[in-house]
Design a protein around this motif. Structure first.
Motif, PDB file in Angstrom:
ATOM      1  N   ARG A 404       0.860  -1.175   0.000  1.00  0.00           N
ATOM      2  CA  ARG A 404       0.000   0.000   0.000  1.00  0.00           C
ATOM      3  C   ARG A 404       0.903   1.233   0.000  1.00  0.00           C
ATOM      4  N   PRO A 405       0.402   2.401  -0.394  1.00  0.00           N
ATOM      5  CA  PRO A 405       1.279   3.588  -0.427  1.00  0.00           C
ATOM      6  C   PRO A 405       1.826   3.965   0.943  1.00  0.00           C
ATOM      7  N   TRP A 406       1.116   3.580   2.011  1.00  0.00           N
ATOM      8  CA  TRP A 406       1.575   3.884   3.376  1.00  0.00           C
ATOM      9  C   TRP A 406       2.483   2.799   3.964  1.00  0.00           C
ATOM     10  N   GLY A 407       2.592   1.650   3.286  1.00  0.00           N
ATOM     11  CA  GLY A 407       3.383   0.534   3.815  1.00  0.00           C
ATOM     12  C   GLY A 407       2.914  -0.785   3.222  1.00  0.00           C
ATOM     13  N   CYS A 408       2.565  -1.746   4.084  1.00  0.00           N
ATOM     14  CA  CYS A 408       2.092  -3.038   3.597  1.00  0.00           C
ATOM     15  C   CYS A 408       1.348  -3.770   4.698  1.00  0.00           C
ATOM     16  N   TYR A 409       0.600  -4.806   4.303  1.00  0.00           N
ATOM     17  CA  TYR A 409       0.011  -5.708   5.295  1.00  0.00           C
ATOM     18  C   TYR A 409       0.155  -7.142   4.821  1.00  0.00           C
ATOM     19  N   ASP A 410       0.220  -8.053   5.783  1.00  0.00           N
ATOM     20  CA  ASP A 410       0.371  -9.486   5.523  1.00  0.00           C
ATOM     21  C   ASP A 410      -0.734 -10.211   6.269  1.00  0.00           C
ATOM     22  N   SER A 411      -1.597 -10.910   5.523  1.00  0.00           N
ATOM     23  CA  SER A 411      -2.696 -11.670   6.144  1.00  0.00           C
ATOM     24  C   SER A 411      -2.136 -12.985   6.660  1.00  0.00           C
ATOM     25  N   ILE A 412      -1.776 -13.019   7.941  1.00  0.00           N
ATOM     26  CA  ILE A 412      -1.043 -14.163   8.477  1.00  0.00           C
ATOM     27  C   ILE A 412      -1.943 -15.307   8.943  1.00  0.00           C
ATOM     28  N   ASP A 413      -3.234 -15.040   9.170  1.00  0.00           N
ATOM     29  CA  ASP A 413      -4.145 -16.121   9.559  1.00  0.00           C
ATOM     30  C   ASP A 413      -5.571 -15.661   9.336  1.00  0.00           C
ATOM     31  N   ARG A 414      -6.447 -16.609   9.063  1.00  0.00           N
ATOM     32  CA  ARG A 414      -7.860 -16.283   8.931  1.00  0.00           C
ATOM     33  C   ARG A 414      -8.689 -17.530   9.140  1.00  0.00           C
ATOM     34  N   GLY A 415      -9.914 -17.339   9.531  1.00  0.00           N
ATOM     35  CA  GLY A 415     -10.847 -18.437   9.737  1.00  0.00           C
ATOM     36  C   GLY A 415     -12.259 -17.906   9.684  1.00  0.00           C
ATOM     37  N   ASP A 416     -13.209 -18.683  10.181  1.00  0.00           N
ATOM     38  CA  ASP A 416     -14.600 -18.276  10.170  1.00  0.00           C
ATOM     39  C   ASP A 416     -14.792 -17.076  11.091  1.00  0.00           C
ATOM     40  N   ARG A 417     -15.117 -15.924  10.540  1.00  0.00           N
ATOM     41  CA  ARG A 417     -15.427 -14.694  11.264  1.00  0.00           C
ATOM     42  C   ARG A 417     -14.206 -14.012  11.899  1.00  0.00           C
ATOM     43  N   PHE A 418     -12.983 -14.362  11.483  1.00  0.00           N
ATOM     44  CA  PHE A 418     -11.827 -13.611  11.982  1.00  0.00           C
ATOM     45  C   PHE A 418     -10.715 -13.617  10.946  1.00  0.00           C
ATOM     46  N   GLN A 419      -9.846 -12.608  11.050  1.00  0.00           N
ATOM     47  CA  GLN A 419      -8.646 -12.511  10.225  1.00  0.00           C
ATOM     48  C   GLN A 419      -7.576 -11.773  11.025  1.00  0.00           C
ATOM     49  N   VAL A 420      -6.323 -12.228  10.892  1.00  0.00           N
ATOM     50  CA  VAL A 420      -5.204 -11.600  11.587  1.00  0.00           C
ATOM     51  C   VAL A 420      -4.235 -11.044  10.548  1.00  0.00           C
ATOM     52  N   LYS A 421      -3.878  -9.769  10.703  1.00  0.00           N
ATOM     53  CA  LYS A 421      -2.953  -9.121   9.778  1.00  0.00           C
ATOM     54  C   LYS A 421      -1.766  -8.539  10.545  1.00  0.00           C
ATOM     55  N   ARG A 422      -0.607  -8.602   9.907  1.00  0.00           N
ATOM     56  CA  ARG A 422       0.573  -7.864  10.375  1.00  0.00           C
ATOM     57  C   ARG A 422       0.679  -6.632   9.490  1.00  0.00           C
ATOM     58  N   ILE A 423       0.572  -5.439  10.097  1.00  0.00           N
ATOM     59  CA  ILE A 423       0.549  -4.186   9.349  1.00  0.00           C
ATOM     60  C   ILE A 423       1.817  -3.408   9.653  1.00  0.00           C
ATOM     61  N   VAL A 424       2.509  -2.946   8.601  1.00  0.00           N
ATOM     62  CA  VAL A 424       3.709  -2.116   8.739  1.00  0.00           C
ATOM     63  C   VAL A 424       3.425  -0.773   8.062  1.00  0.00           C
ATOM     64  N   VAL A 425       3.586   0.303   8.829  1.00  0.00           N
ATOM     65  CA  VAL A 425       3.351   1.653   8.310  1.00  0.00           C
ATOM     66  C   VAL A 425       4.688   2.388   8.263  1.00  0.00           C
ATOM     67  N   LYS A 426       5.012   2.923   7.096  1.00  0.00           N
ATOM     68  CA  LYS A 426       6.268   3.651   6.915  1.00  0.00           C
ATOM     69  C   LYS A 426       6.271   4.935   7.746  1.00  0.00           C
ATOM     70  N   PRO A 427       7.446   5.433   8.124  1.00  0.00           N
ATOM     71  CA  PRO A 427       7.503   6.729   8.816  1.00  0.00           C
ATOM     72  C   PRO A 427       6.778   7.802   8.013  1.00  0.00           C
ATOM     73  N   GLY A 428       5.862   8.488   8.675  1.00  0.00           N
ATOM     74  CA  GLY A 428       5.057   9.489   7.993  1.00  0.00           C
ATOM     75  C   GLY A 428       3.864   8.912   7.257  1.00  0.00           C
ATOM     76  N   GLY A 429       3.737   7.572   7.222  1.00  0.00           N
ATOM     77  CA  GLY A 429       2.617   6.933   6.545  1.00  0.00           C
ATOM     78  C   GLY A 429       1.310   7.145   7.291  1.00  0.00           C
ATOM     79  N   ARG A 430       0.228   7.186   6.520  1.00  0.00           N
ATOM     80  CA  ARG A 430      -1.064   7.537   7.106  1.00  0.00           C
ATOM     81  C   ARG A 430      -2.163   6.799   6.356  1.00  0.00           C
ATOM     82  N   LEU A 431      -2.842   5.888   7.018  1.00  0.00           N
ATOM     83  CA  LEU A 431      -3.969   5.216   6.391  1.00  0.00           C
ATOM     84  C   LEU A 431      -5.118   6.194   6.246  1.00  0.00           C
ATOM     85  N   SER A 432      -6.078   5.874   5.385  1.00  0.00           N
ATOM     86  CA  SER A 432      -7.213   6.760   5.185  1.00  0.00           C
ATOM     87  C   SER A 432      -8.099   6.804   6.430  1.00  0.00           C
TER      88      SER A 432
END
Length: 513
Positions: A404-432
């Motif tokens: 993503r322009p602000w960094g990246c995410y990695d979907s490390i696990d998911r199942g019924d009704r849940f998902q786990v992500k590792r999110i990395v935001v660059k210095p100065g990065g800003r999600l919407s």
């Protein structure tokens, strides 16, 4: 058959009558690269990845345009007044990752955004209109049209070929770069060559031929009259616009309407009008114009030989073919062990890949998919991608790790009704600033400092601190620090798709995911 008069040939070789010109590189970056799945995906196609090095194919293509500025001995390059900044045509969906690749380049460029895929003929038409508008008054630039996802081994030889092609384009020819074939290849189109057109090996074009059967391809190669179609073309902007207007007036009119109502975004990209461009018929440069050369007396076609180690890298066998091999004909990239294997391509993005006793196999490992294919059947990988799309499986479109322009995410696990992500935001990065209708989120900071907006609150979180974002609440994540911010996000809810997002504000100009 197009016959080039002797006087015209002499002019094309660059004698005193040759006018100076402006060269406009046009890079077509709209390919999907489905036959290179699972490394190439819809939202990260092959032009954005490095198949043979860390440099993406798009970056390598842009770098090659700089070679036009360097004179080649024996060719009249003094007539090239200057090279304009490249026009890079890509889809709106690929705007941000394309922009990121372009920022790594030293070459100047401007992005032209297609709101819908309409193949290469409309893409080139809007680029030609933009090139004429950007050129100095009364100048008619020579377009050097290149796919963004091809490989060229010898950049100097490529530059010399382009400079030769420019001289013919100055005399209103549509010039194709043709590759004298090394083998009978059924994955490429062919061009039948005609009479000599200059002293450097160029010929007239008699006709274009689509991908032939094996027996026909063998006859083409044996004849010496047919060259591979590289998909690289050189012509004046006005010549292309006249050709498309004559051959496909419907495409010309739709592209003119789309261009005339275009606008410029905050980054200077040209945004083609969506409604007008969507109404444009879809067609390729080959079908729309090039296949009519030889039948239409108004079209003059020249083919210039390209001997620079060209490959369209259209499938995994092509990647194997251009790669350095061991004594048994194997290619290994990443964590790969080969035992009693031969003529095999093995690529690992992370996990160990071990191949034992195999011959003529392609193995490609990524975090969420593994491809195993016979090397002579890799053209059929596209069928797998079609099945994934039909089933709406995410593996056809995105990798597990998403940029993503602000960094990246990695979907490390998911199942019924849940998902786990590792999110990395660059210095100065800003999600919407955003909201979700169907999921709530827990954020746990594992490294760095996070600035969190949640409803009317704004607060900081540091390592080992966490917060909860209820369903339906506006929120935003920022990295105010000078080191990367890393968080673990746990999503819960009845629907966890990336399209469950409502954006209220975004510094990167996004409206979708």
């Amino acid at each position: 058959m197009n016959v080039i008069a002797e006087a015209s040939v002499k002019d094309a070789l660059g004698h005193a009558t040759q006018p100076a010109c402006i060269v406009q590189p046009v890079v077509l970056a709209g390919g999907s690269g489905t036959r290179l799945w699972p490394l190439s995906r819809e939202q990260c196609p092959k032009q954005l990845i490095g198949l043979t090095s860390d440099e993406s194919l798009l970056e390598a293509t842009l770098r090659r345009t700089e070679a036009l500025r360097v004179p080649t001995p024996g060719l009249p390059t003094q007539h090239i007044a200057r090279t304009q900044r490249a026009l890079v045509v890509c889809s709106e969906e690929l705007r941000l990752p394309t922009k990121e690749r372009l920022e790594r380049c030293v070459c100047e460029s401007r992005v032209v955004l297609e709101p819908a895929p309409r193949n290469t003929a409309p893409a080139l038409t809007v680029a030609a209109l933009a090139a004429l508008a950007d050129a100095p008054q009364a100048e008619d630039p020579v377009l050097v049209v290149m796919p963004a996802d091809h490989l060229i081994v010898d950049d100097a030889a490529f530059a010399a070929t382009l400079q030769q092609a420019v001289q013919h384009a100055l005399h209103d020819a549509i010039v194709a770069l043709g590759v004298p074939p090394e083998r009978a290849e059924t994955g490429y189109g062919y061009i039948k060559t005609g009479l000599p057109a200059d002293a450097h090996g160029a010929r007239s074009i008699e006709r274009f031929v689509e991908k032939p059967a094996q027996e026909t391809a063998e006859c083409y190669v044996a004849s010496g009259e047919y060259w591979w179609n590289s998909g690289i073309f050189v012509m004046r902007a006005s010549v292309w616009l006249a050709a498309i207007a004559s051959c496909r007036p419907d495409i010309a009119a739709a592209c003119r309407a789309a261009y005339d109502s275009a606008c410029t975004d905050r980054d200077g990209a040209l945004m083609i009008n969506r409604a007008a461009f969507t109404a444009c018929p879809s067609d390729s440069i080959d079908y729309a114009v090039m296949e009519r050369i030889g039948d239409d007396p108004k079209l003059t076609g020249i083919i210039v030989p390209l001997t620079a180690g060209w490959s369209d890298i259209g499938a995994w066998d092509a990647v194997w073919n251009i790669s350095a091999k061991d004594a048994a004909g194997n290619v290994a990239r990443g964590r790969v062990l080969l035992e009693s294997a031969s003529d095999t391509y093995a690529h690992s993005e992370g996990r160990l890949v071990a191949c034992v006793g195999v011959t003529g196999v392609v193995v490609v490992e990524t975090a969420d998919a593994v491809l195993v294919a016979a090397k002579d059947r890799v053209q059929d990988v596209k069928a797998i991608v079609n099945r994934l799309n039909a089933a709406k499986d995410t593996e056809a479109k995105v990798h597990r790790k998403v940029e993503r322009p602000w960094g990246c995410y990695d979907s490390i696990d998911r199942g019924d009704r849940f998902q786990v992500k590792r999110i990395v935001v660059k210095p100065g990065g800003r999600l919407s600033l955003q909201m979700h209708h169907h999921r709530a989120e827990h954020w746990i900071v594992v490294r760095g400092t996070a600035r969190v907006t949640r409803g009317d609150e704004t607060f900081l979180l540091t390592e080992n601190q966490s917060t909860y974002i209820p369903l339906g609440v506006q929120h935003r994540l920022e990295n105010p620090g000078k080191t990367p911010l890393e968080i673990i996000e746990v999503q819960s809810g009845g629907y966890l798709g990336e399209d469950d997002i409502v954006r209220f504000d975004d510094q990167y100009g996004r409206t979708g995911v």
